[in-house]
Every structure is written in structure tokens, then in C-alpha cells.
Design an enzyme around this catalytic site. Structure first.
Site, PDB file in Angstrom:
ATOM      1  N   GLU A   9     -91.899  67.294  21.734  1.00  0.00           N
ATOM      2  CA  GLU A   9     -91.023  68.438  22.044  1.00  0.00           C
ATOM      3  C   GLU A   9     -91.534  69.169  23.269  1.00  0.00           C
ATOM      4  OE1 GLU A   9     -89.871  71.155  18.784  1.00  0.00           O
ATOM      5  OE2 GLU A   9     -90.537  72.770  20.094  1.00  0.00           O
TER       6      GLU A   9
ATOM      7  N   THR B 232     -86.454  72.318  23.824  1.00  0.00           N
ATOM      8  CA  THR B 232     -86.148  73.565  23.110  1.00  0.00           C
ATOM      9  C   THR B 232     -85.105  74.386  23.865  1.00  0.00           C
ATOM     10  OG1 THR B 232     -87.944  74.743  24.187  1.00  0.00           O
ATOM     11  CG2 THR B 232     -88.451  73.712  22.082  1.00  0.00           C
TER      12      THR B 232
HETATM   13  P1  FAD Z   1     -82.404  79.487   9.115  1.00  0.00           P
HETATM   14  O1  FAD Z   1     -82.437  78.168   8.462  1.00  0.00           O
HETATM   15  O2  FAD Z   1     -81.071  80.117   9.356  1.00  0.00           O
HETATM   16  O3  FAD Z   1     -83.307  80.464   8.242  1.00  0.00           O
HETATM   17  C1  FAD Z   1     -83.675  81.767   8.741  1.00  0.00           C
HETATM   18  C2  FAD Z   1     -84.060  82.657   7.562  1.00  0.00           C
HETATM   19  O4  FAD Z   1     -82.880  82.973   6.807  1.00  0.00           O
HETATM   20  C3  FAD Z   1     -85.007  82.016   6.559  1.00  0.00           C
HETATM   21  O5  FAD Z   1     -85.849  83.024   6.063  1.00  0.00           O
HETATM   22  C4  FAD Z   1     -84.090  81.489   5.465  1.00  0.00           C
HETATM   23  O6  FAD Z   1     -84.749  81.412   4.221  1.00  0.00           O
HETATM   24  C5  FAD Z   1     -83.005  82.551   5.469  1.00  0.00           C
HETATM   25  N1  FAD Z   1     -81.678  82.041   5.093  1.00  0.00           N
HETATM   26  C6  FAD Z   1     -81.101  80.894   5.485  1.00  0.00           C
HETATM   27  N2  FAD Z   1     -79.853  80.798   4.981  1.00  0.00           N
HETATM   28  C7  FAD Z   1     -79.633  81.914   4.261  1.00  0.00           C
HETATM   29  C8  FAD Z   1     -78.532  82.427   3.511  1.00  0.00           C
HETATM   30  N3  FAD Z   1     -77.393  81.746   3.431  1.00  0.00           N
HETATM   31  N4  FAD Z   1     -78.669  83.629   2.915  1.00  0.00           N
HETATM   32  C9  FAD Z   1     -79.812  84.347   3.011  1.00  0.00           C
HETATM   33  N5  FAD Z   1     -80.897  83.917   3.718  1.00  0.00           N
HETATM   34  C10 FAD Z   1     -80.801  82.722   4.327  1.00  0.00           C
HETATM   35  N6  FAD Z   1     -86.409  78.711  18.182  1.00  0.00           N
HETATM   36  C11 FAD Z   1     -85.760  78.806  19.378  1.00  0.00           C
HETATM   37  O7  FAD Z   1     -85.367  79.903  19.782  1.00  0.00           O
HETATM   38  N7  FAD Z   1     -85.527  77.681  20.128  1.00  0.00           N
HETATM   39  C12 FAD Z   1     -85.918  76.449  19.745  1.00  0.00           C
HETATM   40  O8  FAD Z   1     -85.688  75.466  20.442  1.00  0.00           O
HETATM   41  C13 FAD Z   1     -86.610  76.318  18.498  1.00  0.00           C
HETATM   42  N8  FAD Z   1     -87.027  75.116  18.049  1.00  0.00           N
HETATM   43  C14 FAD Z   1     -87.599  75.013  16.803  1.00  0.00           C
HETATM   44  C15 FAD Z   1     -87.932  73.748  16.317  1.00  0.00           C
HETATM   45  C16 FAD Z   1     -88.478  73.601  15.034  1.00  0.00           C
HETATM   46  C17 FAD Z   1     -88.793  72.225  14.527  1.00  0.00           C
HETATM   47  C18 FAD Z   1     -88.721  74.755  14.230  1.00  0.00           C
HETATM   48  C19 FAD Z   1     -89.318  74.613  12.869  1.00  0.00           C
HETATM   49  C20 FAD Z   1     -88.408  76.021  14.728  1.00  0.00           C
HETATM   50  C21 FAD Z   1     -87.840  76.170  15.996  1.00  0.00           C
HETATM   51  N9  FAD Z   1     -87.461  77.416  16.503  1.00  0.00           N
HETATM   52  C22 FAD Z   1     -86.829  77.509  17.728  1.00  0.00           C
HETATM   53  C23 FAD Z   1     -87.742  78.643  15.762  1.00  0.00           C
HETATM   54  C24 FAD Z   1     -86.562  79.106  14.857  1.00  0.00           C
HETATM   55  O9  FAD Z   1     -85.427  79.390  15.624  1.00  0.00           O
HETATM   56  C25 FAD Z   1     -87.020  80.359  14.114  1.00  0.00           C
HETATM   57  O10 FAD Z   1     -88.085  80.046  13.256  1.00  0.00           O
HETATM   58  C26 FAD Z   1     -85.946  81.136  13.375  1.00  0.00           C
HETATM   59  O11 FAD Z   1     -86.516  82.377  12.948  1.00  0.00           O
HETATM   60  C27 FAD Z   1     -85.393  80.444  12.120  1.00  0.00           C
HETATM   61  O12 FAD Z   1     -84.623  79.381  12.460  1.00  0.00           O
HETATM   62  P2  FAD Z   1     -84.015  78.404  11.330  1.00  0.00           P
HETATM   63  O13 FAD Z   1     -83.118  77.473  12.025  1.00  0.00           O
HETATM   64  O14 FAD Z   1     -85.081  77.852  10.486  1.00  0.00           O
HETATM   65  O15 FAD Z   1     -83.157  79.503  10.505  1.00  0.00           O
END
Ligand code: FAD
Length: 319
Positions: free
Chosen positions: A18, A49
Site C-alpha cells: 500500500e 490510499t
Molecule cells: P466503518 O466500517 O464505517 O466503521 C467506522 C466506525 O463505525 C467503527 O467504530 C464501526 O464499529 C462503526 N460502525 C460501522 N457501521 C455502523 C453502524 N451501522 N452503526 C453504528 N456504528 C457503526 N483512511 C483514509 O482516509 N484513506 C485511506 O486510504 C485509508 N485506508 C485504510 C486502509 C485500511 C486497510 C484500513 C484498516 C484503514 C484505512 N483508513 C484509511 C482508515 C479508515 O478510514 C479509518 O480507520 C476510519 O476511521 C474507519 O473506516 P472504516 O472503513 O473501517 O469505517
């Protein structure tokens, strides 16, 4: 080739890399030179990213405030196109909900389909530096699970293809999502976070990539809990080698994770000797990677963060 097909046909773990798009001002040549050392290992794809646009408010002469876009990095789609053109390999752009409307995401998907990119990692993204908590953009998605659903129902290329009597593909994009073996910092507990992870898989995600971790037991326990919760898709572990003593405090704060005492004490003892700290971090990551492969991890994802020397060494020793 889609990551789901690569995972299904791989007989052994492969490295997944990445990179972060360059800051404005860096040239295409500089970017391509920075990732060229990885090509020796014939990576199956490179993840790129995505970074939300930030806004700042500037006071005008009349006392009013005007909003200005601050875009610091080249877009993930542009970087993907440059890599594909130069190295002829698959690229995987990350797509985030943060700071983007559903319509803007659909337009991004049009651009990706146009380039022939059919792999995506779908994420929510984080809050702006000026915000305490994540606030969804009006007209945008609130959670990554909604984004996955949106990508699955994307009709852009299908509408075009239908109009021309061509075969359509409702699963045009292979979708990866993020997960947190040590819990996402906003989730009340790991069980709830895993239930939310399952929502992403149920919405159509094909595989999962984890946040970095420094103790493999954390990953093994997490995988076990995910399987018990009914998540069956591949879970790719994410690693990042520690490279400076400062990261011992920065990484836990930025990514809400633990660094094992054994590693922090080794680094503490070597503090002041930058080369030794770098070596300790690299060797720790090599050991983690070897152990993950021995335990049957489907692939190992590396957060390269613009560095290649330590990653190249790890790839040489492990793959
Ligand atoms: P989600 O899956 O939406 O979860 C976010 C939070 O909401 C969690 O606490 C979850 O438990 C909660 N949640 C989810 N669904 C619900 C629901 N329906 N009701 C209530 N709560 C809920 N960030 C960037 O800006 N750019 C990138 O390119 C990037 N790449 C990444 C790559 C990887 C492999 C990882 C692990 C992270 C990356 N991130 C990136 C960071 C990520 O955007 C952050 O960690 C962000 O805070 C959460 O993203 P998520 O997609 O896991 O969110």
C-alpha cells in the site's frame, strides 16, 4: 485480475503493498522511482490510499469568511493510472466516504471503470483535522457498509453496456474493506465492531485487510472471533515495520493499537542509535511476517508509507 480471484487461486501467501499518493509538487517520475524497487518482487497489485479534501476558512477584507479547498495530495485515481501505465500491474484505489457525496463517488467509479480498474478498497475515512468526531458529508455515506452497498448497486458502466447490448456485470468491482484487530477507536467493544464488520461483508465486501498490529496473537484471536461471528471471507493481515523510536508513541495514538513491551524495551535500549532502532523494527516485522505465513495467512499487506528500503528487505527475507 480481481483480488478475490487472486486469493482463490493462490497456493501461498503473497505480499500486498500500500502506498500513499505523493504530495502536490512531487513529479510522476519521482513517484514511479520510489516504488520501482518493489517491482523486483512482481507484486500482484499496488494499493493507493485516498485522502479527503480539507477546507479552510479565510477572513476577507470586509470581515466575511470564504471557504477554500486545501488539496494536498494527488488523487488516488491519477496515481493508479500512472502506475498502470508504467509497470503494467493492477492497482487498487481506496475510496472513502469522508468529504464526498454519493454522486461524486459514482463519478469516481465511472473514472475507474473507464481505466479498467475493477478492484476497490471501500472505507469511511476519518474526521477533518478540525473535527472531533466523524461527520458524514451531506448527501454522502455515513459508514463503509453503506459505501459497499452503493458500489454494489453502481449502475454506471452497466447502463452504458446495456444501451449497447453488451454483457453486464453486477459484481464489476471486487471490494476490500478495513478491520481493526484491536478494535476501531470509536467502537464500544470488539464484539460490536466485528458485528459492524459483518455488515460490510453482508453488503458485498469480498475480503478484509486489517489495521497494522505488532503482536500476531492479536490477529489470530481476531480471525477466530470473526469466523465465530459468521464472517467467512479472507482476512489479510496488515503490517508496518517500526522505523523510528518516535513511532512507539505516534502509532498507538494515531491508530489506536498496542506495541508489545518486548519491542518497546528493545527500542528504548537502542534509543539514540537510529540505525539500530530501524534494524530492530525491520527484524520484528520479518519475524511477524514469517509467522503469519507459517500460520496460513492468505497474503500480507504492508503499509509502506513512502518507505521502500525496510519493505524491500522484508520481502527478500520472507517471500
Ligand atoms: P466503518 O466500517 O464505517 O466503521 C467506522 C466506525 O463505525 C467503527 O467504530 C464501526 O464499529 C462503526 N460502525 C460501522 N457501521 C455502523 C453502524 N451501522 N452503526 C453504528 N456504528 C457503526 N483512511 C483514509 O482516509 N484513506 C485511506 O486510504 C485509508 N485506508 C485504510 C486502509 C485500511 C486497510 C484500513 C484498516 C484503514 C484505512 N483508513 C484509511 C482508515 C479508515 O478510514 C479509518 O480507520 C476510519 O476511521 C474507519 O473506516 P472504516 O472503513 O473501517 O469505517
Amino acid at each position: 485480475m480481481k483480488v478475490s480471484e487472486i486469493l482463490a487461486s493462490s497456493t501461498k501467501a503473497y505480499p500486498s503493498l500500500e502506498i500513499v499518493p505523493p504530495l502536490r509538487g512531487m513529479t510522476k517520475t519521482e513517484l514511479l522511482e520510489s516504488i520501482a524497487p518493489f517491482m523486483e518482487f512482481s507484486p500482484k497489485y499496488i494499493n493507493v490510499t485516498s485522502h479527503r479534501d480539507e477546507y479552510e476558512y479565510r477572513e476577507e477584507a470586509d470581515g466575511s469568511f470564504s471557504r477554500h479547498l486545501v488539496r494536498n495530495r494527488i488523487s488516488e485515481t491519477t496515481v493508479c493510472a500512472a502506475i498502470m501505465e508504467r509497470f503494467d500491474i493492477e492497482t487498487i484505489p481506496h475510496i472513502i466516504c469522508a468529504g464526498t457525496t454519493k454522486e461524486e463517488i459514482e463519478s469516481k467509479l465511472d473514472n475507474l471503470a473507464f481505466l479498467g480498474i475493477n478492484n476497490i478498497v471501500a472505507l469511511r475515512g476519518d474526521s477533518m483535522s478540525s473535527e472531533k468526531r466523524f461527520t458524514p458529508t451531506p448527501g454522502g455515506y455515513s459508514y463503509a457498509s453503506e459505501l459497499v452497498q452503493g458500489i454494489r448497486s453502481y449502475q454506471g458502466s452497466n447502463t452504458y453496456r446495456r444501451e449497447r447490448g453488451l454483457e453486464t456485470d453486477d459484481r464489476f468491482f471486487c471490494i476490500g474493506v478495513g478491520a481493526y484487530p484491536e478494535k476501531h477507536f470509536e467502537a464500544p467493544n470488539l464484539e460490536t465492531d466485528i458485528a459492524n464488520l459483518k455488515r460490510k461483508v453482508d453488503a458485498g465486501a469480498d475480503y478484509i485487510i486489517t489495521q497494522m498490529f505488532f503482536d500476531n496473537k492479536v490477529y489470530y484471536d481476531f480471525v477466530e472471533k470473526c469466523r465465530a461471528a459468521g464472517i467467512t471471507v479472507p482476512i489479510i493481515p496488515g503490517l508496518k515495520p517500526l522505523s523510528t523510536a518516535r513511532q512507539v508513541s505516534v502509532l498507538p495514538e494515531s491508530f489506536s493499537l498496542d506495541i508489545p513491551l518486548e519491542l518497546t524495551s528493545e527500542i528504548e535500549k537502542a534509543a539514540g542509535d537510529k540505525a539500530k532502532v530501524y534494524e530492530i523494527g525491520t527484524q520484528w516485522c520479518i519475524n511477524q511476517c514469517r509467522d503469519l505465513i507459517a500460520h496460513g495467512a492468505p497474503a500480507v499487506h504492508f503499509y509502506t508509507m513512502g518507505k521502500s528500503d525496510n519493505i524491500v528487505r522484508i520481502l527478500k527475507e520472507c517471500f
